[in-house]
Write an enzyme that holds these catalytic residues in place. Structure first.
Site, PDB file in Angstrom:
ATOM      1  N   LYS A   4      12.434  -2.797  11.154  1.00  0.00           N
ATOM      2  CA  LYS A   4      13.823  -2.477  10.795  1.00  0.00           C
ATOM      3  C   LYS A   4      14.815  -3.057  11.793  1.00  0.00           C
ATOM      4  CE  LYS A   4      11.825   1.790   9.098  1.00  0.00           C
ATOM      5  NZ  LYS A   4      10.799   2.177  10.101  1.00  0.00           N
ATOM      6  N   PRO A  30       0.831  -1.214   0.000  1.00  0.00           N
ATOM      7  CA  PRO A  30       0.000   0.000   0.000  1.00  0.00           C
ATOM      8  C   PRO A  30       0.864   1.263   0.000  1.00  0.00           C
ATOM      9  CG  PRO A  30      -0.719  -1.544   1.709  1.00  0.00           C
ATOM     10  CD  PRO A  30       0.598  -2.034   1.198  1.00  0.00           C
ATOM     11  N   ALA A  31       0.470   2.240  -0.823  1.00  0.00           N
ATOM     12  CA  ALA A  31       1.260   3.469  -0.989  1.00  0.00           C
ATOM     13  C   ALA A  31       1.323   4.296   0.299  1.00  0.00           C
ATOM     14  CB  ALA A  31       0.656   4.305  -2.108  1.00  0.00           C
ATOM     15  N   LEU A  32       0.310   4.185   1.137  1.00  0.00           N
ATOM     16  CA  LEU A  32       0.296   4.952   2.389  1.00  0.00           C
ATOM     17  C   LEU A  32       0.411   3.998   3.575  1.00  0.00           C
ATOM     18  CD1 LEU A  32      -0.453   7.804   3.795  1.00  0.00           C
ATOM     19  CD2 LEU A  32      -2.670   6.745   4.111  1.00  0.00           C
ATOM     20  N   GLY A  33       1.303   4.328   4.494  1.00  0.00           N
ATOM     21  CA  GLY A  33       1.403   3.554   5.723  1.00  0.00           C
ATOM     22  C   GLY A  33       1.371   4.491   6.922  1.00  0.00           C
ATOM     23  N   LEU A  34       1.078   3.944   8.084  1.00  0.00           N
ATOM     24  CA  LEU A  34       1.124   4.743   9.311  1.00  0.00           C
ATOM     25  C   LEU A  34       2.542   4.688   9.871  1.00  0.00           C
ATOM     26  CD1 LEU A  34      -0.554   6.303  11.541  1.00  0.00           C
ATOM     27  CD2 LEU A  34      -0.535   4.128  12.801  1.00  0.00           C
ATOM     28  N   HIS A  84      18.195  -0.616   9.049  1.00  0.00           N
ATOM     29  CA  HIS A  84      17.708   0.715   9.416  1.00  0.00           C
ATOM     30  C   HIS A  84      18.654   1.836   8.969  1.00  0.00           C
ATOM     31  CE1 HIS A  84      14.912   2.708  12.595  1.00  0.00           C
ATOM     32  NE2 HIS A  84      15.202   3.562  11.630  1.00  0.00           N
ATOM     33  N   ASP A 106       4.293   1.037   9.555  1.00  0.00           N
ATOM     34  CA  ASP A 106       5.759   1.074   9.504  1.00  0.00           C
ATOM     35  C   ASP A 106       6.309   1.135  10.932  1.00  0.00           C
ATOM     36  OD1 ASP A 106       8.240   1.641   7.660  1.00  0.00           O
ATOM     37  OD2 ASP A 106       8.410   2.935   9.421  1.00  0.00           O
ATOM     38  N   TYR A 109      12.294   2.156  17.835  1.00  0.00           N
ATOM     39  CA  TYR A 109      11.265   3.122  18.245  1.00  0.00           C
ATOM     40  C   TYR A 109      10.756   2.835  19.660  1.00  0.00           C
ATOM     41  CZ  TYR A 109      11.092   4.148  13.202  1.00  0.00           C
ATOM     42  OH  TYR A 109      11.403   4.453  11.902  1.00  0.00           O
TER      43      TYR A 109
END
Ligand code: A2P
Length: 315
Positions: free
Chosen positions: A75, A13-17, A108, A43, A48
């Site tokens: 990552k 999908p082109a958009l990720g959160l 990463h 993502d 993180y």
């Protein structure tokens, strides 16, 4: 939702959160809200510090949306580039996310740290680039593909030169390079290079990453969301500045991963993926290129580190 096809015909999908900087307290709700609103791509990254909570959100959303309909990226941190450290790092991420495979696993940074180091406190905690050969890390990652732990491999913050070195030794080719990109840093050359090599570019910090921790910010940073040209395009199209930036990224064929922990903005950002800017608007935004990095990597080049900004970006 727009999807891009990968060489094996899987679709991303082109958009990720985005989840960098999302606090552990807020991220589970954000992930759940995003998926229920229609996001199909999250993502993540071990560094993180919130994958356990991202996993909570995924688990809640799993009641409504099947795992195989969601694209999950994570990552490999810089301290796990040695062959024996790769699979354990991936397994920890899988366990935190509470899934049994990833869709995409990225190196990463092209920066090595000593095992166990999250952020180096001195030069002795670095390993020089290349002292762990990229072939070593990559073949350990390829084993993870063969073992079914991950479907696709990629890199993040890699220059064309470093990708070329990787392509020479890779049996399983990288499908994504995730780098900072927005109208101040369109990465045109890197994007062309990636296209020519069947690699998709994922744009991080697409909104200018204004919630970065203070030590990572410069005093006089330009604000993308307040840029007059971005604001003008937003006004003319009756959309928000953030929607302009997201739509710009998708219109030029990149994947984009805006971060938000706010339900209203999560939905606003999703709606932007359906919006098409006119060629004239795209041109106005193209004129903003000034090669400006918010995440300039200077934290890897400080205090006696073997890395310099030049060796990091090959620029
Ligand atoms: P919040 O999480 O409170 O929504 P980037 O993706 O470039 O790292 O930017 C993330 C920053 O942009 C966060 O501060 C996030 O705040 C904010 N943000 C996300 N979506 C929007 C939006 N639609 N409008 C304004 N700010 C946004």
């Amino acid at each position: 939702m727009k999807y891009y096809s990968l060489p094996n015909d899987d679709r991303i999908p082109a958009l990720g959160l985005g989840t960098w900087k999302s606090s552990p307290k807020q991220v589970a709700e954000a992930v759940k809200t995003a998926i229920l609103a229609g996001y199909r791509h999250i993502d993540c990254a071990a560094i993180y510090g919130n994958e356990d909570e991202v996993g909570e959100g995924l688990r809640e959303a799993a009641r409504e949306v099947r795992r195989e309909d969601i694209w999950l990226t994570s990552k490999l941190w810089n301290s796990a580039h040695k062959a024996e450290d790769v699979e354990p790092a991936l397994k920890k991420t899988l366990s935190d996310l509470k899934v049994d495979y990833l869709d995409l696993y990225l190196i990463h940074w092209p920066v090595h740290l000593k095992p166990g180091v999250a952020f180096p406190r001195g030069p002795e905690e670095f390993i020089s680039y290349g002292d762990i050969p990229i072939a070593e890390t990559w073949s350990a990652l390829e084993e993870c593909v063969k073992n079914g732990l991950v479907k696709h491999l990629g890199v993040s913050n890699f220059s064309a030169k470093k990708i070329e070195e990787l392509l020479r030794v890779a049996s399983i080719k990288p499908v994504v390079n995730q780098v900072e990109s927005h109208p101040y840093l369109p990465q045109n050359e890197l994007l062309s290079f990636c296209r020519a090599n069947n690699i998709l570019l994922t744009a991080y910090s697409p909104l200018g990453s204004k919630d970065r921790p203070k030590p990572m910010k410069k005093e006089s940073e330009p604000s993308l969301l307040d840029n007059p040209a971005v604001q003008a395009v937003a006004g003319e199209n009756s959309i928000s500045a953030a929607q302009v930036l997201i739509s710009w990224a998708i219109s030029r064929g990149t994947i984009v991963i805006p971060k938000s922990v706010n339900a209203k903005r999560i939905k606003e950002n999703l709606a932007a993926a359906e919006f098409e800017l006119s060629p004239a608007d795209m041109e106005k935004l193209a004129a903003l290129d000034k090669g400006y990095r918010y995440v300039d990597g200077s934290f890897w080049a400080a205090g006696g580190s073997p890395y310099t900004l030049k060796s990091l970006w090959d620029e």
